[in-house]
Scaffold this motif. Structure first.
Motif, PDB file in Angstrom:
ATOM      1  N   PRO A 114      -4.694  15.262   5.577  1.00 37.82           N
ATOM      2  CA  PRO A 114      -4.956  14.160   4.603  1.00 37.82           C
ATOM      3  C   PRO A 114      -4.861  13.056   5.588  1.00 37.82           C
ATOM      4  N   LEU A 115      -5.542  12.042   4.807  1.00 39.14           N
ATOM      5  CA  LEU A 115      -5.809  10.606   5.844  1.00 39.14           C
ATOM      6  C   LEU A 115      -4.756   9.494   5.083  1.00 39.14           C
ATOM      7  N   THR A 116      -3.818   9.376   5.591  1.00 40.39           N
ATOM      8  CA  THR A 116      -2.759   8.496   4.810  1.00 40.39           C
ATOM      9  C   THR A 116      -2.552   7.034   5.893  1.00 40.39           C
ATOM     10  N   PRO A 117      -2.367   5.973   5.284  1.00 42.28           N
ATOM     11  CA  PRO A 117      -2.225   4.883   6.152  1.00 42.28           C
ATOM     12  C   PRO A 117      -0.804   4.461   6.405  1.00 42.28           C
ATOM     13  N   PRO A 118      -0.491   3.870   7.677  1.00 43.82           N
ATOM     14  CA  PRO A 118       0.872   3.580   7.764  1.00 43.82           C
ATOM     15  C   PRO A 118       1.510   2.984   6.611  1.00 43.82           C
ATOM     16  N   ASP A 119       2.825   3.384   6.725  1.00 45.79           N
ATOM     17  CA  ASP A 119       3.687   2.964   5.158  1.00 45.79           C
ATOM     18  C   ASP A 119       4.348   1.692   5.704  1.00 45.79           C
ATOM     19  N   GLU A 120       3.372   0.545   5.578  1.00 44.17           N
ATOM     20  CA  GLU A 120       3.733  -0.922   5.919  1.00 44.17           C
ATOM     21  C   GLU A 120       3.350  -1.695   4.669  1.00 44.17           C
ATOM     22  N   SER A 121       4.148  -2.778   4.542  1.00 45.92           N
ATOM     23  CA  SER A 121       3.856  -4.008   3.416  1.00 45.92           C
ATOM     24  C   SER A 121       2.506  -4.841   3.796  1.00 45.92           C
ATOM     25  N   TRP A 122       1.957  -4.567   4.977  1.00 46.57           N
ATOM     26  CA  TRP A 122       0.878  -5.167   5.414  1.00 46.57           C
ATOM     27  C   TRP A 122      -0.357  -4.631   5.129  1.00 46.57           C
ATOM     28  N   VAL A 123      -0.580  -3.280   4.541  1.00 48.54           N
ATOM     29  CA  VAL A 123      -1.560  -2.599   3.982  1.00 48.54           C
ATOM     30  C   VAL A 123      -1.790  -3.115   2.665  1.00 48.54           C
ATOM     31  N   LEU A 124      -3.036  -3.917   2.457  1.00 53.13           N
ATOM     32  CA  LEU A 124      -3.385  -4.297   1.128  1.00 53.13           C
ATOM     33  C   LEU A 124      -3.902  -3.326   0.333  1.00 53.13           C
ATOM     34  N   GLU A 125      -4.743  -2.243   1.039  1.00 47.38           N
ATOM     35  CA  GLU A 125      -5.481  -1.421   0.145  1.00 47.38           C
ATOM     36  C   GLU A 125      -6.079  -0.174   1.001  1.00 47.38           C
ATOM     37  N   CYS A 126      -5.901   0.960   0.519  1.00 46.61           N
ATOM     38  CA  CYS A 126      -6.568   2.092   1.390  1.00 46.61           C
ATOM     39  C   CYS A 126      -7.161   2.842   0.424  1.00 46.61           C
ATOM     40  N   GLN A 127      -8.770   3.012   0.684  1.00 51.71           N
ATOM     41  CA  GLN A 127      -9.602   3.725  -0.300  1.00 51.71           C
ATOM     42  C   GLN A 127      -9.632   5.139   0.583  1.00 51.71           C
ATOM     43  N   VAL A 128      -9.180   6.439   0.114  1.00 51.03           N
ATOM     44  CA  VAL A 128      -9.370   7.537   0.729  1.00 51.03           C
ATOM     45  C   VAL A 128     -10.485   8.231   0.276  1.00 51.03           C
ATOM     46  N   LEU A 129     -11.521   8.539   0.886  1.00 49.98           N
ATOM     47  CA  LEU A 129     -12.645   8.859   0.530  1.00 49.98           C
ATOM     48  C   LEU A 129     -13.131  10.553   0.749  1.00 49.98           C
ATOM     49  N   ALA A 130     -12.108  11.205   1.351  1.00 53.50           N
ATOM     50  CA  ALA A 130     -12.325  12.293   1.802  1.00 53.50           C
ATOM     51  C   ALA A 130     -10.787  13.194   1.883  1.00 53.50           C
ATOM     52  N   ARG A 131     -10.910  14.397   1.299  1.00 51.15           N
ATOM     53  CA  ARG A 131      -9.607  15.160   1.411  1.00 51.15           C
ATOM     54  C   ARG A 131      -9.489  16.336   2.056  1.00 51.15           C
TER      55      ARG A 131
END
Length: 406
Positions: free
Chosen positions: A342-359
């Motif tokens: 899976p593609l997951t972003p860092p667990d940080e408050s500075w991440v505004l949005e993560c569009q995951v387009l593949a699983r």
């Protein structure tokens, strides 16, 4: 006599899926108390077509001109009541939407107006006539390309109606021009040729009312928009306040002044070379990648909603002055194969949005344009350097693991 307003019948031509016409909280951009929506959507996205505002739904191949026209004409006269507006927000559909408006006698952007934001020759002819610095350009033919090459050292060939940073060719020799001419064959009339500008590429995204910019945010492409061809991320960072930002915004305003009466959203790209700003192209649409998330974070306006409101009401939402923080985004690509993790972003408050387009388990194909991403992540920071550092952290955290498929 009831004072209830008549619901406005809106014909919406969609390619991206109806879920994109709502905000993160689920609020519809075309609420059911004001609008009845007649949707023409793509076959692979018909499952997203839910909502009380939907009056009728037809799914077709939206890039099949005949199928699209038949569906639009049916929806325009649904139950014998004509539609009031025809709306489209996807770049490749804007010109076709204008053609269909004229066929149906509906108000909105005309074919002539749409061409000034879609046809790269027409847009530069128009702006050059208004004193805007544009690259030297012409419809493509081999003799013209060779002449331009002899004076500039390198030329670019790209589709006049292109999108997604696809089919862009930098030609640096007579033999490369000859090869391009032979390879493209019957498609040559679709291309323009222009001088190659060796400089940084910026963009300014704007909300505009009657050609007046209400809010604009400028950003710089850290990487080439064609980085998908090398499976490298494409990163982008907002420009901090200062003389460079002021110059970009001033140039943007001069370009929009050449479109009197325009109301809506623009995505305007420009080169900067040795301090000189040179026009690249402009679209009457929201920018791709993480542009929408960044603009929303800084001004409170969703650019897609602004496009829709402009086309339906002739106005745009009133934005706030851009906030002091900066934003940026990275577009992540993967090679052909099966995604393993899976593609997951860092667990940080500075991440505004993560569009995951593949699983995991998805069978991927090699990207063919800059929109063929597996993920798009938007971040915020207090400086350009901090935003770039965070984008790089995202890149290290979200490296796609792909294995060859059977």
């Amino acid at each position: 006599m009831s004072d209830q307003r008549r619901k406005i019948p809106v014909l919406l031509v969609d390619r991206i899926g109806y879920s994109f016409y709502r905000d993160r909280g689920g609020r519809a951009f075309l609420p059911e108390d004001r609008y009845s929506v007649r949707l023409v959507t793509s076959l692979d996205n018909v499952g997203e077509a839910t909502g009380k505002e939907l009056e009728s739904v037809i799914a077709v191949d939206v890039y099949d001109d005949r199928a699209l026209a038949d569906a639009v004409h049916h929806q325009a006269g649904f139950k014998g009541l004509g539609a009031d507006r025809l709306v489209a927000i996807t770049e490749r559909l804007l010109l076709r939407a204008a053609e269909l408006r004229e066929e149906l006698g509906l108000p909105g952007q005309t074919v002539r107006e749409a061409l000034l934001f879609r046809d790269k020759v027409r847009m530069k002819e128009h702006l050059s006539a208004h004193g805007i610095r544009v690259p030297e350009f012409a419809p493509f033919d081999e003799a013209t390309a060779l002449d331009l090459l002899s004076r500039t050292g390198a030329v670019v060939a790209k589709p006049r109606l292109g999108s997604g940073a696809r089919d862009i060719f930098v030609l640096r020799s007579r033999s490369e021009i000859a090869s391009f001419t032979a390879e493209q064959g019957d498609r040559l009339a679709e291309f323009e040729v222009e001088e190659f500008i060796e400089g940084e590429l910026f963009h300014v995204d704007s909300v505009v009312q009657d050609s007046k910019v209400l809010a604009a945010v400028a950003a710089r492409y850290i990487d080439e928009t064609t980085s998908y061809t090398r499976l490298r991320p494409c990163r982008d960072v907002a420009v901090a306040p200062g003389p460079r930002l002021d110059a970009l915004l001033e140039f943007n305003e001069s370009v929009l002044a050449a479109h009197p009466g325009f109301t809506g959203v623009t995505h305007h790209e420009m080169f900067v070379r040795d301090g000189e700003i040179i026009f690249c192209e402009i679209g009457a649409r929201a920018g791709g990648g993480g542009v929408i998330a960044g603009f929303l974070s800084r001004t409170g306006v969703n650019l897609d909603e602004a496009v829709i409101q402009a086309q339906v009401e002739g106005t745009v939402p009133v934005p706030t002055t851009p906030a002091d923080h900066l934003t940026g985004f990275t577009v992540i690509y993967a090679d052909a194969g099966v995604l393993q993790q899976p593609l997951t972003p860092p667990d940080e408050s500075w991440v505004l949005e993560c569009q995951v387009l593949a699983r995991p388990g998805d069978r991927l194909t090699r990207p063919e344009n800059c929109n063929d991403a597996v993920a798009i992540v938007s971040v915020r920071g207090d400086s350009e350097d901090e935003v770039i550092q965070r984008l790089d952290q995202v890149g290290r955290h979200m490296t796609p693991m792909v294995s060859p498929g059977n």
